[in-house]
Motif scaffolding. Structure first.
Motif, PDB file in Angstrom:
ATOM      1  N   GLY A 228      -7.428   1.292   4.031  1.00 56.55           N
ATOM      2  CA  GLY A 228      -6.345   0.535   3.410  1.00 56.55           C
ATOM      3  C   GLY A 228      -5.087   0.565   4.248  1.00 56.55           C
ATOM      4  O   GLY A 228      -4.850   1.500   5.015  1.00 56.55           O
ATOM      5  N   LYS A 229      -4.285  -0.485   4.112  1.00 55.77           N
ATOM      6  CA  LYS A 229      -3.036  -0.526   4.853  1.00 55.77           C
ATOM      7  C   LYS A 229      -1.864  -0.622   3.888  1.00 55.77           C
ATOM      8  O   LYS A 229      -2.039  -0.862   2.693  1.00 55.77           O
ATOM      9  N   THR A 230      -0.677  -0.421   4.407  1.00 50.22           N
ATOM     10  CA  THR A 230       0.541  -0.520   3.610  1.00 50.22           C
ATOM     11  C   THR A 230       0.947  -1.983   3.524  1.00 50.22           C
ATOM     12  O   THR A 230       1.097  -2.655   4.543  1.00 50.22           O
ATOM     13  N   ILE A 231       1.109  -2.452   2.296  1.00 47.36           N
ATOM     14  CA  ILE A 231       1.492  -3.843   2.051  1.00 47.36           C
ATOM     15  C   ILE A 231       2.964  -3.869   1.689  1.00 47.36           C
ATOM     16  O   ILE A 231       3.403  -3.165   0.776  1.00 47.36           O
ATOM     17  N   ASP A 232       3.725  -4.680   2.405  1.00 43.14           N
ATOM     18  CA  ASP A 232       5.171  -4.762   2.231  1.00 43.14           C
ATOM     19  C   ASP A 232       5.517  -5.942   1.324  1.00 43.14           C
ATOM     20  O   ASP A 232       5.223  -7.091   1.636  1.00 43.14           O
ATOM     21  N   PHE A 233       6.140  -5.648   0.169  1.00 46.95           N
ATOM     22  CA  PHE A 233       6.602  -6.669  -0.766  1.00 46.95           C
ATOM     23  C   PHE A 233       8.124  -6.723  -0.785  1.00 46.95           C
ATOM     24  O   PHE A 233       8.754  -6.773  -1.836  1.00 46.95           O
ATOM     25  N   GLY A 234       8.736  -6.699   0.368  1.00 45.60           N
ATOM     26  CA  GLY A 234      10.187  -6.693   0.444  1.00 45.60           C
ATOM     27  C   GLY A 234      10.714  -5.278   0.302  1.00 45.60           C
ATOM     28  O   GLY A 234      10.601  -4.470   1.209  1.00 45.60           O
TER      29      GLY A 234
END
Length: 165
Positions: free
Chosen positions: A71-77
């Protein structure tokens, strides 16, 4: 009764010897594509198959393994979410056609069992192209697709397989 037991043991022993002819194991490194690339950065897998030669240029058998997509880090702002690893164990029928002495093409088709929480698994397909480096080693390139609820989990992979028997 003793004769039946001896014959049964001989048949079982003979079947065991025959079953050792086409065992292959390997590893692969994959890049998620499509929907899968939104949640993971790469995958690492173990492969195993057992193939029987049924015609001059055709091998068929069974395949399994284990794949972990990290899994990767998902950036939502302002918020970042770490996606979980996604894991599968495929159970498949396998076929390989010897195009030349060095090149093979084929596919694995079956079902991928989802291992991680919330992963129910799905229909599994994996077309493969392989190049023989030696009598016991091959380099392969494959696309893996797993049809899940509402999307397909896909990777492209480069791997190496070793013939054990």
């Amino acid at each position: 009764m003793r004769k039946i037991l001896v014959i049964g043991c001989m048949l079982l022993f003979g079947a065991t010897l025959q079953a050792q002819e086409g065992l292959n194991v390997g590893i692969n490194l994959g890049l998620p594509v499509g929907d899968a690339s939104d949640f993971s950065s790469f995958s690492l897998g173990l492969d195993a198959n057992y193939l029987w030669n049924v015609a001059e240029s055709l091998d068929v058998g069974v395949a399994t393994g284990f794949t972990n997509a990290f899994g990767k880090t998902i950036d939502f702002g302002e918020i970042e979410v770490d996606a979980d690893d996604v894991q599968f164990i495929p159970i498949a029928a396998a076929g390989r056609y010897h195009v030349t002495d060095k090149f093979r093409a084929g596919a694995d088709i079956g079902y991928a069992i989802g291992i991680n929480d919330g992963n129910d698994g799905g229909f599994y397909y994996r077309p493969i192209v392989a190049y023989s480096l030696s009598d016991i080693t091959e380099l392969n390139f494959s696309y893996t697709g797993i049809s899940l609820d509402g999307f397909t989990w896909s990777t492209i992979s480069l791997g190496v397989m070793f013939s054990l028997l």
